[in-house]
Design a protein around this motif. Structure first.
Motif, PDB file in Angstrom:
ATOM      1  N   SER A  94      16.888   8.494   0.341  1.00 30.73           N
ATOM      2  CA  SER A  94      15.592   8.845   0.220  1.00 30.73           C
ATOM      3  C   SER A  94      14.808   8.112  -0.990  1.00 30.73           C
ATOM      4  N   LEU A  95      15.536   7.483  -1.916  1.00 35.43           N
ATOM      5  CA  LEU A  95      15.100   6.643  -2.843  1.00 35.43           C
ATOM      6  C   LEU A  95      14.634   5.398  -2.260  1.00 35.43           C
ATOM      7  N   ALA A  96      14.993   4.801  -1.250  1.00 33.83           N
ATOM      8  CA  ALA A  96      14.682   3.782  -0.386  1.00 33.83           C
ATOM      9  C   ALA A  96      13.640   4.007   0.211  1.00 33.83           C
ATOM     10  N   ALA A  97      13.547   5.358   0.962  1.00 35.06           N
ATOM     11  CA  ALA A  97      12.492   5.705   1.606  1.00 35.06           C
ATOM     12  C   ALA A  97      11.040   5.788   0.838  1.00 35.06           C
ATOM     13  N   LEU A  98      11.402   5.941  -0.398  1.00 37.97           N
ATOM     14  CA  LEU A  98      10.328   6.137  -1.655  1.00 37.97           C
ATOM     15  C   LEU A  98       9.979   4.894  -2.074  1.00 37.97           C
ATOM     16  N   ILE A 114      12.660  10.043  -8.562  1.00 39.25           N
ATOM     17  CA  ILE A 114      12.467  11.146  -8.147  1.00 39.25           C
ATOM     18  C   ILE A 114      12.620  12.117  -9.320  1.00 39.25           C
ATOM     19  N   ASP A 115      11.888  13.037  -9.574  1.00 36.89           N
ATOM     20  CA  ASP A 115      11.857  14.179 -10.559  1.00 36.89           C
ATOM     21  C   ASP A 115      12.834  15.230 -10.268  1.00 36.89           C
ATOM     22  N   GLY A 160       7.009   7.008  -7.577  1.00 38.46           N
ATOM     23  CA  GLY A 160       7.686   8.425  -7.273  1.00 38.46           C
ATOM     24  C   GLY A 160       7.352   9.229  -8.294  1.00 38.46           C
ATOM     25  N   SER A 161       7.820  10.419  -8.133  1.00 38.21           N
ATOM     26  CA  SER A 161       7.468  11.762  -8.984  1.00 38.21           C
ATOM     27  C   SER A 161       8.073  11.483 -10.365  1.00 38.21           C
ATOM     28  N   ASP A 184       2.221   9.375  -7.341  1.00 32.95           N
ATOM     29  CA  ASP A 184       1.718  10.275  -6.214  1.00 32.95           C
ATOM     30  C   ASP A 184       2.563  10.141  -4.678  1.00 32.95           C
ATOM     31  N   GLN A 185       3.705   9.051  -4.656  1.00 32.68           N
ATOM     32  CA  GLN A 185       4.237   8.824  -3.539  1.00 32.68           C
ATOM     33  C   GLN A 185       5.564   9.496  -3.477  1.00 32.68           C
TER      34      GLN A 185
END
Length: 238
Positions: A94-98, A114-115, A160-161, A184-185
């Motif tokens: 999911s980090l790659a997706a971000l 990601i927070d 990312g957040s 905001d992504q």
């Protein structure tokens, strides 16, 4: 090829359906509504593309890191669909997706954050390849906002957040190494679909629909029961 991609690891519900070169997507912030909306959205995507589930060649899912409930929901749902159809299941970060949302050019480096709440961040360093896709540098990691360090010197793009956590403290600490940052992504299933499609076209076929979620925390979210939260539930109608 026809491939369905799902990511529910964060506040965003993100779906993508790849049909040859055509990409159909649904993506929106909807905290705590993933379980209610994910199956209707899948049905909408399939109807929009005029594709039945049995026509899918593969399924892909964001394996995390992210919120425990969201990660478990996405992985369980993708496993159920892949197992029921006897199709390969591709798990992507999911980090790659971000990182794929950073609007970076080939050769640029992206720091996805990601927070993770509780003063911590999920982090991953990536380099954008010639196809515009993120490739992991080293390993993903968990760090406190006050202790997170840039993985290497030079220019980075932040996304990312995590860059909004603790009143933007990460952006302030890393200011000298950041070209820019966008808090905001959120992870995009479209990126997951492209990453998984590349593996599928290269001939990779995972032998099992079982996916190990990536939590990064040794003690997952202090356990849901300790925090008085309900266990994740599967959406009805799977």
């Amino acid at each position: 090829m026809k491939l369905l991609a799902i990511d529910t690891a964060t506040e965003a519900l993100s779906l993508a359906l790849l049909d040859g070169e055509m990409l159909h997507t649904r993506h929106a912030l909807m905290p705590r509504q993933h379980a209610e909306q994910v199956l209707p959205w899948i049905d909408q995507l399939l109807a929009e593309a005029d594709i039945g589930r049995e026509q899918l060649d593969a399924v892909a899912v964001g394996r995390g890191p992210g919120g425990f409930t969201g990660v478990r929901l996405g992985v369980s749902l993708a496993q159920g669909i892949a197992f029921g159809l006897d199709r390969p299941l591709f798990a992507e970060s999911s980090l790659a997706a971000l990182a794929g949302q950073a609007q970076a050019s080939a050769g640029q480096r992206v720091l996805a954050a990601i927070d993770a709440r509780m003063g911590e961040l999920y982090l991953g360093a990536f380099k954008i390849d010639q196809a515009g896709l993120p490739r992991l540098i080293g390993e993903e990691w968990l760090a406190a906002v006050d202790q997170a360090e840039l993985p290497a010197e030079g220019a980075w793009i932040g996304v990312g957040s995590g860059f909004a956590a603790a009143e933007g403290k990460l952006s302030q600490r890393w200011q000298a190494g950041l070209v820019r940052s966008d808090s905001d992504q959120y992870p995009s299933a479209a990126v997951i679909a492209r990453l998984a499609a590349g593996r599928y076209r290269a001939g990779e076929r995972p032998e099992s629909a079982l996916v190990e979620p990536a939590y990064l925390r040794n003690k997952v979210a202090q356990t849901l029961l300790e925090r008085g939260q309900p266990l994740p539930r599967m959406p009805a109608g799977l």
